[in-house]
Design a protein around this motif. Structure first.
Motif, PDB file in Angstrom:
ATOM      1  N   ASP A   3       0.848  -1.190   0.000  1.00  0.00           N
ATOM      2  CA  ASP A   3       0.000   0.000   0.000  1.00  0.00           C
ATOM      3  C   ASP A   3       0.885   1.241   0.000  1.00  0.00           C
ATOM      4  OD1 ASP A   3      -2.153   1.671   0.149  1.00  0.00           O
ATOM      5  OD2 ASP A   3      -2.418   1.445   2.308  1.00  0.00           O
ATOM      6  N   THR A  52       0.933   4.269   1.002  1.00  0.00           N
ATOM      7  CA  THR A  52       0.321   5.283   1.863  1.00  0.00           C
ATOM      8  C   THR A  52       1.061   6.616   1.814  1.00  0.00           C
ATOM      9  OG1 THR A  52       1.593   4.338   3.698  1.00  0.00           O
ATOM     10  CG2 THR A  52      -0.697   3.624   3.454  1.00  0.00           C
ATOM     11  N   TRP A 100      -7.364   1.860  -8.489  1.00  0.00           N
ATOM     12  CA  TRP A 100      -6.702   1.596  -7.207  1.00  0.00           C
ATOM     13  C   TRP A 100      -5.251   1.142  -7.370  1.00  0.00           C
ATOM     14  CZ3 TRP A 100      -4.833  -3.270  -7.028  1.00  0.00           C
ATOM     15  CH2 TRP A 100      -5.451  -4.248  -7.823  1.00  0.00           C
ATOM     16  N   ASN A 130      -2.435   3.239  -6.302  1.00  0.00           N
ATOM     17  CA  ASN A 130      -2.223   3.439  -4.864  1.00  0.00           C
ATOM     18  C   ASN A 130      -1.429   2.300  -4.236  1.00  0.00           C
ATOM     19  OD1 ASN A 130      -3.787   5.856  -4.855  1.00  0.00           O
ATOM     20  ND2 ASN A 130      -5.657   4.605  -4.851  1.00  0.00           N
ATOM     21  N   ARG A 131      -0.866   1.426  -5.076  1.00  0.00           N
ATOM     22  CA  ARG A 131       0.013   0.372  -4.604  1.00  0.00           C
ATOM     23  C   ARG A 131       1.299   0.436  -5.408  1.00  0.00           C
ATOM     24  NH1 ARG A 131      -2.206  -2.986  -1.162  1.00  0.00           N
ATOM     25  NH2 ARG A 131      -0.486  -4.465  -1.446  1.00  0.00           N
TER      26      ARG A 131
END
Length: 292
Positions: free
Chosen positions: A259, A261, A281, A284-285
C-alpha cells in the motif's frame, strides 16, 4: 551452430584458431579460420569449425562468423562461447541480444562480466560500429557511457498465458475485430497483455532486465485504466471473460506490491489533477523497492 561476434581488440588468425579450438574442445588442425587474404582453395572445408574473420572499423576491430559442425560435442550457447573466447583471447566480445532491435547487444569481457551494450552501425560505404552505451563499466572501453538501456526492457519476451488464453477466446468470437487496431476487442486484448507483462515482470523480480523504466511502468498502469474504460464497450459475455482474467492478475499484483500510503509512486509518476480521479486503485500500490 552459427555464432557472430565482434571483438574490441584486433585478433590474428592464429589467436582466433587457438581460442576456438580451446573453447570448443577440438584440435587446432580441426579449426579452419580465414580472412580476406586467405586463399580459399587452400581451406579445409571439412574442418569441424569454420570461421570467417574480417577487419571492421570503429569501436570494434574484428568480426567473426563461426560455424560449428554438429559432430563437435561441445555446442555452447552464444553467451557461453562469447564469454569463453573473451577469456581465452583476452578481449571484449560483443554478440547480438535476443530482442528485435538493431542496436541491442551483449558484451562479454575476459574477467567474466556480461553486460548489455548499445551498438550502432553506420550506413556509410564502410560500416563503422559505435559502442554507444554499456550497463556496467568495461575497463577496455573507458570512453563509453555507462548507464541503463531502457529500450531493451520494452522488447523483453515476457510470457502472458492469461492474456493469450483471453485473446484466443476473442479470436473465436470475432477474428476480424480482434485483429483490427482500435476496436474494443483489440483494445481489450492488447491492454490485458500489457498489464500481464507488468505483473509477470514484477513476479520474476524484474528478471532478466533487473529493472523497469518508469515510463514503461506508467504505460502499463495506464493500460489497466484503459481496460476499465473498454469493459463497457464489450458484449456482456466478453466483459465477463475479461473480468475473470483480471481477477487472477489483479490478485497477483496486490500480492507483489504494498500500500503506497506515502504516495511515493505518485511523486515519481505524477498525475495531473484533472485526470487523477480517472485512475484506478492500482495507482495506490507500488512494488517495494521501486524498480528504477
Amino acid at each position: 551452430m552459427t555464432y557472430n561476434f565482434l571483438t574490441v581488440e584486433a585478433l590474428t588468425l592464429d589467436t582466433v584458431t587457438a581460442a576456438l579450438a580451446h573453447c570448443l574442445g577440438v584440435q587446432i588442425q580441426e579449426v579452419d579460420a580465414a580472412d580476406e587474404d586467405t586463399d580459399q582453395e587452400l581451406r579445409n572445408w571439412e574442418a569441424l569449425v569454420l570461421c570467417e574473420k574480417a577487419t571492421v572499423e570503429g569501436d570494434v576491430s574484428t568480426y567473426l562468423d563461426i560455424y560449428v559442425q554438429e559432430a563437435v560435442r561441445t555446442q555452447p550457447t552464444e553467451r557461453e562461447l562469447a564469454s569463453a573466447v573473451a577469456r581465452t583471447a583476452g578481449t571484449a566480445v560483443i554478440f547480438h541480444a535476443e530482442e528485435m532491435l538493431p542496436s541491442a547487444y551483449w558484451l562479454a569481457t575476459e574477467d567474466g562480466l556480461v553486460t548489455r551494450a548499445r551498438v550502432y552501425e553506420s550506413d556509410g560505404e564502410e560500416t563503422r560500429y559505435v559502442i554507444d552505451r554499456v550497463e556496467a563499466p568495461v575497463a577496455r572501453l573507458p570512453h563509453v557511457t555507462v548507464g541503463r538501456i531502457p529500450e531493451v526492457v520494452r522488447e523483453l519476451e515476457i510470457v502472458t498465458p492469461v492474456a493469450d488464453a483471453f485473446a484466443a477466446q476473442l479470436h473465436r468470437v470475432s477474428p476480424e475485430e480482434t485483429g483490427t487496431a482500435g476496436t474494443p476487442f483489440w483494445m481489450a486484448r492488447s491492454r490485458l497483455g500489457a498489464w500481464e507483462k507488468l505483473v509477470r515482470h514484477m513476479e520474476a523480480s524484474w528478471a532478466p532486465s533487473g529493472w523497469c523504466p518508469p515510463d514503461l511502468y506508467r504505460e502499463r498502469l495506464d493500460a489497466r485504466d484503459e481496460l476499465e474504460q473498454v469493459r463497457g464497450q464489450l458484449l456482456p459475455s466478453i466483459a465477463c471473460l475479461l473480468q475473470k482474467a483480471l481477477e487472477s492478475l489483479d490478485a497477483l499484483f496486490v500480492e507483489l506490491t504494498i500500500d503506497d500510503t506515502g504516495g511515493l509512486l505518485r511523486k515519481e509518476l505524477p498525475l495531473t489533477e484533472d485526470t487523477a480521479s480517472a485512475h484506478g486503485w492500482w495507482w495506490n500500490r507500488r512494488p517495494d523497492p521501486l524498480p528504477w
